[in-house]
Scaffold this motif. Structure first.
Motif, PDB file in Angstrom:
ATOM      1  N   HIS A  22      -0.897   2.251  -6.583  1.00 25.53           N
ATOM      2  CA  HIS A  22      -1.153   1.904  -5.183  1.00 25.53           C
ATOM      3  C   HIS A  22      -0.225   0.834  -4.624  1.00 25.53           C
ATOM      4  O   HIS A  22      -0.201   0.618  -3.410  1.00 25.53           O
ATOM      5  N   SER A  23       0.515   0.118  -5.465  1.00 27.48           N
ATOM      6  CA  SER A  23       1.352  -0.960  -4.947  1.00 27.48           C
ATOM      7  C   SER A  23       2.664  -0.998  -5.733  1.00 27.48           C
ATOM      8  O   SER A  23       2.693  -0.676  -6.926  1.00 27.48           O
ATOM      9  N   ASP A  51       0.860  -1.187   0.000  1.00 29.85           N
ATOM     10  CA  ASP A  51       0.000   0.000   0.000  1.00 29.85           C
ATOM     11  C   ASP A  51       0.892   1.233   0.000  1.00 29.85           C
ATOM     12  O   ASP A  51       1.498   1.576   1.029  1.00 29.85           O
ATOM     13  N   LEU A  52       0.984   1.911  -1.123  1.00 31.69           N
ATOM     14  CA  LEU A  52       1.864   3.066  -1.215  1.00 31.69           C
ATOM     15  C   LEU A  52       1.364   4.244  -0.387  1.00 31.69           C
ATOM     16  O   LEU A  52       2.153   5.134  -0.045  1.00 31.69           O
ATOM     17  N   LYS A  53       0.103   4.240  -0.068  1.00 29.55           N
ATOM     18  CA  LYS A  53      -0.390   5.319   0.789  1.00 29.55           C
ATOM     19  C   LYS A  53       0.228   5.252   2.175  1.00 29.55           C
ATOM     20  O   LYS A  53       0.327   6.269   2.866  1.00 29.55           O
ATOM     21  N   ALA A  54       0.639   4.055   2.575  1.00 28.67           N
ATOM     22  CA  ALA A  54       1.276   3.885   3.877  1.00 28.67           C
ATOM     23  C   ALA A  54       2.784   3.714   3.768  1.00 28.67           C
ATOM     24  O   ALA A  54       3.443   3.447   4.771  1.00 28.67           O
ATOM     25  N   LEU A  59      -0.239   8.836  -6.614  1.00 27.24           N
ATOM     26  CA  LEU A  59      -1.401   8.276  -5.910  1.00 27.24           C
ATOM     27  C   LEU A  59      -2.698   8.752  -6.538  1.00 27.24           C
ATOM     28  O   LEU A  59      -3.685   8.011  -6.577  1.00 27.24           O
ATOM     29  N   SER A 108      -1.618  -0.285 -10.774  1.00 25.81           N
ATOM     30  CA  SER A 108      -2.662   0.744 -10.645  1.00 25.81           C
ATOM     31  C   SER A 108      -4.018   0.220 -11.086  1.00 25.81           C
ATOM     32  O   SER A 108      -5.009   0.354 -10.371  1.00 25.81           O
ATOM     33  N   ASN A 144      -3.981   6.569  -9.149  1.00 20.41           N
ATOM     34  CA  ASN A 144      -4.357   5.225  -8.669  1.00 20.41           C
ATOM     35  C   ASN A 144      -3.180   4.258  -8.639  1.00 20.41           C
ATOM     36  O   ASN A 144      -3.360   3.035  -8.679  1.00 20.41           O
ATOM     37  N   ILE A 168       7.022   8.019   0.123  1.00 21.37           N
ATOM     38  CA  ILE A 168       6.410   9.347   0.050  1.00 21.37           C
ATOM     39  C   ILE A 168       7.424  10.436   0.389  1.00 21.37           C
ATOM     40  O   ILE A 168       7.459  11.505  -0.222  1.00 21.37           O
ATOM     41  N   GLU A 189       2.200  12.333  -4.372  1.00 20.17           N
ATOM     42  CA  GLU A 189       0.781  12.669  -4.395  1.00 20.17           C
ATOM     43  C   GLU A 189       0.207  12.571  -5.802  1.00 20.17           C
ATOM     44  O   GLU A 189      -0.927  12.110  -6.009  1.00 20.17           O
TER      45      GLU A 189
END
Length: 926
Positions: free
Chosen positions: A499-500, A475-478, A494, A521, A497, A483, A491
């Motif tokens: 995401h991994s 999970d790239l958001k985490a 993301l 994505s 989309n 980041i 940003e």
């Protein structure tokens, strides 16, 4: 392809092969490999006996799966001379079908009866045997068959595989007259093979048989005979194949696999090509033996609705756009499914809709088996696609193109600048350059190609480099380290989309070559451990190829630098010819081509081109040694044939020294070289030439006529003991002599005669300057992608005017020396060279006196007014003067010392009638 009976194409090449000649490059590589294997097996082209097996299972799974497909093919090819053959995995024929039934009475039993074995080890090159050997679709035409009996036919064969294990179960082969070969047969054979493989898949498991029977029993469609179903749902291979394109079938299979893996009731609208749609419904079933599984059905609308957009209603989700995965409902409401044209889970077909069975099986087994198979296929494909060239950047692109879209939606590859230049980077993490950005779309805001990438220690890229292991960020958001590298850039990604991520180091022999990043994505599922292992395996294979390309680039760069350093950097000053030259290295590796322009005495000039066999550093170094030796021999004023003899002896010695005699010798020695040597005399316009296995030069006369000079070929350098022959040719003033190496005219994709014709056309412009001629020849004749070096030398001849040459004949009388001095001073005054008169008078006095005292009549004196003033004294004696150190008490012996001090250069050259002692005085110094 060749025509049987004509001596062209494969017929000719096959005959040459059977006679032991090389046909490499003239025959397709799979065919040539099969011929070679057949010959190694001791097979004979006229061999007609094949193994015959009478005892084989007519009820075997392969035959049961193939029979409906064979019947369908027979109907398709009805009335034609096509025969359809099914063989097992050992090449034994199980069944045959014929488009024209009368063929059964016309053909030999070996071409009709099942049971004959057509494996390559028995039948030689043929469709069935070659397909088993190559493990892919193969075509064999006419004389490409090894056996004489098959010369009039052609065939297309494809292996039949178990879709889970990948093992070859058999071969489907279409045979036809070679005159009826058609590229459209290939998709027909592929589709038929896919249909057989699907039917084999349906028979693969007794557990799935039980699940299928449970499904059929539960369907309870015995009273339904609509749409030709005869009371049962139809299999996709039987019905949907005629309705859907191959890409649509693959889409349905993929979505059905996802539904089956969910192990629950679900439905999904699947958009297909051309705006069509199909509903997939999955539901659990349990066999009588207690095996639990899932069936997936395709619900097809009526023809009038089949091409309309998927309907929507309050209880059902709209059909998703093709760019996204289908929505899978957790459990559709039976009423809503019925309203959309699908029967309830256990109900009959309604409203004229057609139910087609797509998949049946156990969820987890199907999920992991299909995933594993896809990974194996991707790795197998990577072996063929990655490393096709020895270019670092191209190899990196091949890795990305292989991974997208089957493993990743986007791939970026960063390499140090040193690796791109062929070196090992001492600080790879600080000089990364973005080398590849590749994905399913071009609008994703990754760093562009060429940008320098600075990596922080916390990024997945740096972590994978530090540990040497791939790093998975599900999970790239985490992924805070990712980041933190560039929050604004993260940003943007993301927002698209992405995401991994999987980052994999590119390592080879302990050196870091770069890092590859795989992004997901479009697929909403994050990467898993299996994906990480697959990415690591792909990167490992690519790393070896990149390292090979890097090392090749380094060697190529070194060889090219060495080659260019050993070639002439500038042209010497001389008046005999106007010269232009070109050197073009091969794409695949620097060879040993060279050229040279060497001023000689008497205003003459030597022109030289040569080619050392081989490529790389060794060839370049050998070229340098030969060029140096050739210059030294030229300084000795050797005739062309004598110079080539000395070079030949040198090559023999070098080959003996570098080849080594011991078993541990690492060098293979020097193979050989070719050479062309020419001496042009502008005072007589005579050109003396000799060649050692080199292409003949071209002569462009002032009237525009072009011809290849007929010189004795001579043996290549390095054979030793064979003579060379010189030829004298009169060259009119302003003729162009064109010398070149074989890389200019030899190319695998064209005939030499075609290249020579193009060379003649390019040279038929006598008014062009040599520089323009060089460029025109390269543009018109040089291969687009040269496999060998090209050296080109164009020389336009000049002539010394007769009023700039003065000659005197005299007897061996010392009293005549003073007359020669006086005549020479008068001639210099007429030329306006009064300042050179004193030095010239002394030179001629010493040289003529030596000729009178020690030489033999006749004696001839010649002055040439060129760039320098050239004094020559010729006599019939072959004894050469020698400058020595005179003692203080000696009365003589100082004449040549005086000559050496007054002249810019001096020396002796031998002729067929004696010798010439010459001296050059610089007019600028005077």
């Amino acid at each position: 392809m060749g025509v049987v009976g004509d001596r062209i194409g494969p017929v000719r090449f096959r005959d040459r092969f059977l006679q032991g000649e090389s046909v490499e490059g003239s025959v397709r590589s799979p065919i040539l490999s099969s011929w070679q294997r057949s010959r190694l097996l001791g097979l004979s082209p006229d061999q007609s006996e094949l193994p015959f097996e009478q005892d084989f299972d007519l009820e075997g799974p392969l035959l049961r799966a193939a029979e409906p497909v064979l019947d369908r093919l027979q109907a398709i090819f009805a009335g034609s001379q096509t025969n359809i053959c099914l063989a097992d995995g050992h090449g034994m024929v199980l069944a045959r079908r014929f488009g024209e039934k009368s063929m059964v009475r016309q053909l030999a039993p070996i071409q009709i009866l099942p049971g004959f074995v057509f494996a390559e080890q028995f039948a030689g090159t043929n469709g069935i045997g070659l397909s088993l050997a190559e493990r892919r679709l193969c075509q064999v035409y006419g004389a490409e068959h090894f056996a004489e009996r098959s010369q009039a036919s052609a065939c297309t064969a494809i292996p039949l595989r178990d879709q889970l294990s990948g093992h070859i179960q058999g071969v489907l082969c279409l045979g036809y007259p070679y005159t009826e070969a058609d590229p459209a047969l290939i998709p027909v054979v592929r589709k038929a093979a896919e249909a057989i493989e699907r039917r084999l898949m349906d028979q693969s498991s007794a557990r799935e048989h039980g699940l299928l029977q449970a499904y059929l029993d539960a369907a309870d469609l015995a009273r339904s005979g609509e749409h030709g179903l005869d009371g049962h749902p139809v299999a996709m291979a039987d019905f949907l194949q005629s309705e859907l394109e191959q890409s649509d079938q693959a889409t349905l299979k993929e979505k059905a696999t996802e539904l089956m893996s969910g192990d629950r009731r679900a439905a999904a609208e699947v958009p297909l090509s051309r705006g069509r749609w199909v509903t997939l419904v999955s539901r659990p079933v349990t066999s009588a033996a207690g095996v639990e599984g899932v069936v997936v059905e395709a619900l097809l609308p009526e023809d009038s609705e089949r091409h309309a957009p998927a309907p929507t209603h309050p209880h059902a989700p709209a059909a998703p756009p093709p760019a996204f995965r289908p929505h899978v409902a957790p459990g559709p409401d039976p009423a809503s499914v019925r309203a959309r044209g699908a029967p309830p889970a256990d109900g009959p077909t309604q409203g004229g809709r057609v139910r087609g069975l797509v998949l049946v099986g156990e969820p987890e087994v199907g999920k992991y088996a299909v995933a594993a198979r896809r990974r194996l296929e991707l790795l197998a494909e990577a072996s063929n696609r990655i490393g096709t060239t020895l270019d670092v950047s191209r190899t990196a692109w091949e890795l990305a193109e292989t991974a997208v879209p089957r493993l990743a939606d986007f791939v970026t590859i960063d390499l140090p600048k040193g690796v791109l230049l062929g070196e090992e980077s001492p600080h790879p993490t600080t000089e990364m350059h973005r080398t590849v950005v590749h994905g399913i779309r071009e609008d994703c805001p990754f760093y562009p190609v060429g940008a320098q990438v600075s990596l922080r220690p916390t990024t997945p890229h740096m972590r994978c480099i530090a540990t040497g292991q791939p790093v998975l960020e599900q999970d790239l958001k985490a992924a805070f380290g990712w980041i933190a590298q560039d929050p604004q850039h993260a940003e943007l990604l993301l927002a698209h989309n992405v995401h991994s991520l999987i980052t994999v180091p590119l390592l080879a022999r302990g050196a870091v070559l770069g890092v590859a990043s795989f992004y997901r994505s479009q697929n909403p599922s994050p990467y898993g451990d299996d994906d990480r292992s697959l990415a690591q395996e792909l990167a490992a294979r690519a790393s070896l190829c990149i390292d090979n390309a890097r090392r090749y680039t380094r060697e190529h760069t070194l060889a090219l630098s060495l080659q260019r350093s050993l070639l002439p950097r500038g042209l010497p000053e001389q008046s005999a010819v106007e010269v232009a030259h070109r050197y073009l290295p091969a794409e695949s590796g620097v060879g040993g081509d060279w050229f040279d322009v060497i001023p000689l005495s008497g205003a003459r000039v030597a022109l030289l081109v040569g080619d050392v066999v081989g490529h790389g550093l060794h060839a370049a170094a050998t070229m340098g040694r030969l060029r140096t030796a050739a210059r030294n021999f030229a300084e000795l004023e050797l005739a062309p044939d004598e110079l080539l003899t000395h070079l030949d002896n040198l090559m023999v010695r070098l080959d003996r020294e570098e080849g080594g005699d011991g078993p541990d010798s690492a060098s293979t020695g020097i193979v050989g070289a070719t050479c062309l040597y020419a001496i042009y005399d502008p005072t007589s316009q005579q050109c003396t030439m000799a060649r050692a296995g080199h292409p003949p030069p071209a002569l462009v006369r002032p009237d525009g006529s072009v011809s290849l000079l007929d010189l004795p070929a001579g043996p290549p350098l390095g054979l030793g003991g064979l003579p060379f022959e010189s030829v004298e040719i009169l060259l009119p003033e302003h003729s162009q002599l064109v010398l070149y190496t074989d890389g200019l005219i030899e190319d695998r994709h064209r005939d030499v005669d075609v290249a020579l014709d193009a060379l003649n056309r390019a040279l038929a412009h006598p008014d062009r300057a040599p520089e323009d001629t060089c460029q025109a020849v390269l543009d018109a004749v040089a291969p687009e992608h040269p496999d060998d070096d090209i050296a080109l030398l164009v020389a336009r001849t000049n002539a010394v005017p007769a009023d700039r040459i003065a000659t005197w004949e005299l007897d061996a009388d010392p009293a005549l020396v003073s007359e020669v001095r006086a005549a020479s001073v008068s001639q210099l005054n007429r030329w306006g060279l009064e300042e050179s008169a004193f030095a010239t008078e002394l030179l001629l006095s010493e040289l003529v006196t030596n000729a009178v005292r020690y030489g033999t009549a006749p004696i001839r004196v010649r002055l040439i007014h060129d760039r320098n003033l050239i004094c020559e004294v010729h006599d019939a004696s072959s004894s050469a003067p020698r400058m020595r150190q005179s003692a203080t008490t000696d009365e003589g012996g100082r004449g040549l010392f005086l000559v050496a001090q007054l002249a810019q250069s001096w020396g002796t050259r031998y002729t067929t009638g004696g010798k010439v002692i010459w001296a050059e005085c610089s007019l600028a110094a005077a």
